[in-house]
Design a protein around this motif. Structure first.
Motif, short mmCIF file in Angstrom:
data_model
loop_
_atom_site.label_atom_id
_atom_site.label_comp_id
_atom_site.label_asym_id
_atom_site.label_seq_id
_atom_site.Cartn_x
_atom_site.Cartn_y
_atom_site.Cartn_z
N GLN A 43 37.79 -31.47 -33.19
CA GLN A 43 38.61 -32.90 -33.39
C GLN A 43 39.27 -32.78 -31.85
N HIS A 44 40.01 -32.29 -31.65
CA HIS A 44 40.85 -32.47 -30.70
C HIS A 44 40.52 -32.91 -29.81
N GLU A 55 41.90 -45.84 -22.24
CA GLU A 55 42.65 -46.08 -20.66
C GLU A 55 41.99 -46.74 -19.56
N LYS A 109 36.22 -35.93 -37.45
CA LYS A 109 36.86 -36.79 -37.21
C LYS A 109 37.46 -36.46 -35.71
N SER A 111 41.27 -38.49 -32.85
CA SER A 111 42.69 -38.95 -33.38
C SER A 111 42.32 -40.33 -33.97
N ASP A 132 50.86 -39.41 -24.79
CA ASP A 132 50.83 -38.54 -24.12
C ASP A 132 52.22 -37.18 -24.37
N ALA A 135 51.41 -36.20 -28.46
CA ALA A 135 50.41 -34.70 -27.53
C ALA A 135 51.07 -33.82 -27.22
N ASN A 138 53.01 -32.40 -30.17
CA ASN A 138 51.87 -31.50 -31.43
C ASN A 138 52.03 -30.05 -30.24
N LEU A 142 50.71 -25.40 -30.25
CA LEU A 142 49.75 -24.73 -30.46
C LEU A 142 49.49 -23.52 -28.72
N TYR A 150 42.22 -21.17 -27.59
CA TYR A 150 42.35 -22.26 -27.93
C TYR A 150 44.11 -21.89 -27.27
N HIS A 210 45.59 -29.74 -45.00
CA HIS A 210 45.53 -28.54 -44.11
C HIS A 210 46.76 -27.44 -43.49
N THR A 211 47.90 -27.94 -44.06
CA THR A 211 48.95 -27.47 -43.27
C THR A 211 49.24 -26.33 -43.73
#
Ligand SMILES: CC(C)(COP(=O)(O)OP(=O)(O)OC[C@H]1O[C@@H](n2cnc3c(N)ncnc32)[C@H](O)[C@@H]1OP(=O)(O)O)[C@@H](O)C(=O)NCCC(=O)NCCSC(=O)Cc1ccccc1
Length: 318
Positions: A43-44, A55, A109, A111, A132, A135, A138, A142, A150, A210-211
């Motif tokens: 999804q990412h 854009e 999915k 975003s 951004d 992002a 987030n 990660l 990842y 999911h968290t």
């Protein structure tokens, strides 16, 4: 494998997670861990690729050569991010074709934020600054996610996102100190992108399915609400600095919490967009599906060339 053996492997796996060791593609992992990663990483990846479209809409209309070069570079970076992420996802045993198919058939999915239109040039500033910006907030956590490929992909992605955020903020800063019309254009873009940017960080922790498990596996290192608060606290002073107003009459510094209190998010809008009913969902999907179908001859030609080279190698070897 017996149940006892699986239990033992699970215990060893949990111990590795507790020690903050990276899990690598050939290591044993629970099936649910693998599936959850395929879901989130793909999804990412889809988001990065679909994210090129709003854009891309402005590349031919950028107001100067300098702006055009920066925007082109940014959109190309997003393509690169998508490709690293698809590669990271493939290490979990899913093929690129399957992933594309999931996107094109609406099974996967991407975003919610990329289903909003880019109406004026200021929207390009707002995307860089806010989208951004969110992002990065987030994705920095990660970089220490538990799955090695990842985490490593995120390190480079974050460096590039920082440039994206700065170019967006610079656009907004210049518009805000420009003519009355330019400042109004910047304010209008902020008004339209603020709330979707908050939604982009996912449903509230209470609604997030999911968290809890993802935090246990150290896939997620911060919850959706924690990230959202961090984004708000970071962005409000930036808006103040350039003389723009955040479109939230309930926004107020809370001395006790050391954070901003903010107004209610329209979660109905969020779920409508996620379910495919946002302003640009259909347009985005048909652009991706058309690009895939129109590119078929390129993929076929590349495959035919690769097969010919393989044949030549075999003939030489005989
Ligand atoms: C935080 C979250 C997005 C969601 O937390 P989770 O624990 O995974 O889920 P949770 O239980 O909280 O939610 C329940 C359901 O709701 C879904 N859903 C939630 N939020 C959204 C949403 N916003 N849009 C659509 N759907 C959303 C979620 O999938 C789940 O549905 P499922 O069960 O799968 O059917 C997490 O996946 C993550 O950190 N992903 C990695 C970062 C990433 O993907 N970034 C993308 C932007 S990249 C970028 O911007 C760069 C760029 C900038 C500029 C231009 C071009 C490019």
């Amino acid at each position: 494998m017996s149940e006892k053996e699986v239990k033992n492997l699970e215990r060893l796996f949990e111990d590795r997670i507790a020690r903050d060791e990276k899990i690598e593609p050939k290591d044993w992992m629970p099936e649910k861990y693998r599936q959850t990663h395929i879901r989130q990483i793909s999804q990412h990846a889809h988001s990065e690729i679909v994210g090129m479209l709003p854009e891309g809409n402005w590349i031919t209309r950028a107001p100067s050569l300098r702006r055009k070069v920066a925007l082109l570079a940014k959109v190309q970076d997003e393509a690169g991010h998508g490709l690293y992420l698809y590669s990271a996802c493939e290490t979990l045993g899913v093929s690129r074709d399957e992933l594309y198919d999931q996107l094109h058939t609406g099974k996967a999915k991407y975003s919610s934020i990329f289903n909003y239109p880019t109406i004026t040039w200021a929207d390009i500033g707002a995307i860089g600054w806010l989208v951004d910006g969110a992002a990065i907030i987030n994705q920095v956590p990660l970089c220490s996610t538990s799955y090695g490929p990842y985490a490593r992909a995120m390190i480079r992605v974050c460096k590039e996102e920082s440039f994206h955020q700065r170019q967006g903020f610079e656009i907004m800063m210049n518009l805000a100190k420009g003519s009355k019309e330019q400042k109004a254009m910047a304010q209008d873009a902020l008004n339209r992108w603020w709330w979707p940017s908050l939604m982009m960080l996912g449903p509230t922790d209470a609604e997030s399915v999911h968290t809890e498990q993802s935090m246990k596996w150290k896939l997620k290192r911060k919850t959706n609400d924690e990230l959202r608060q961090q984004f708000i606290d970071q962005t409000v002073p930036q808006a103040e600095l350039i003389g723009l107003t955040i479109p939230d009459s309930d926004l107020k510094w809370n001395e006790e919490r050391g954070s901003y209190d903010f107004g209610a998010i329209d979660w109905d809008e969020f779920w409508q967009v996620v379910k495919g009913h946002g302003p640009c969902n259909q347009e985005r999907m048909s652009a991706r599906v058309n690009a895939w179908e129109n590119g078929e001859w390129v993929r076929d030609a590349a495959m035919a060339y690769a097969e010919k080279q393989e044949d030549k190698k075999l003939k030489k070897a005989i």
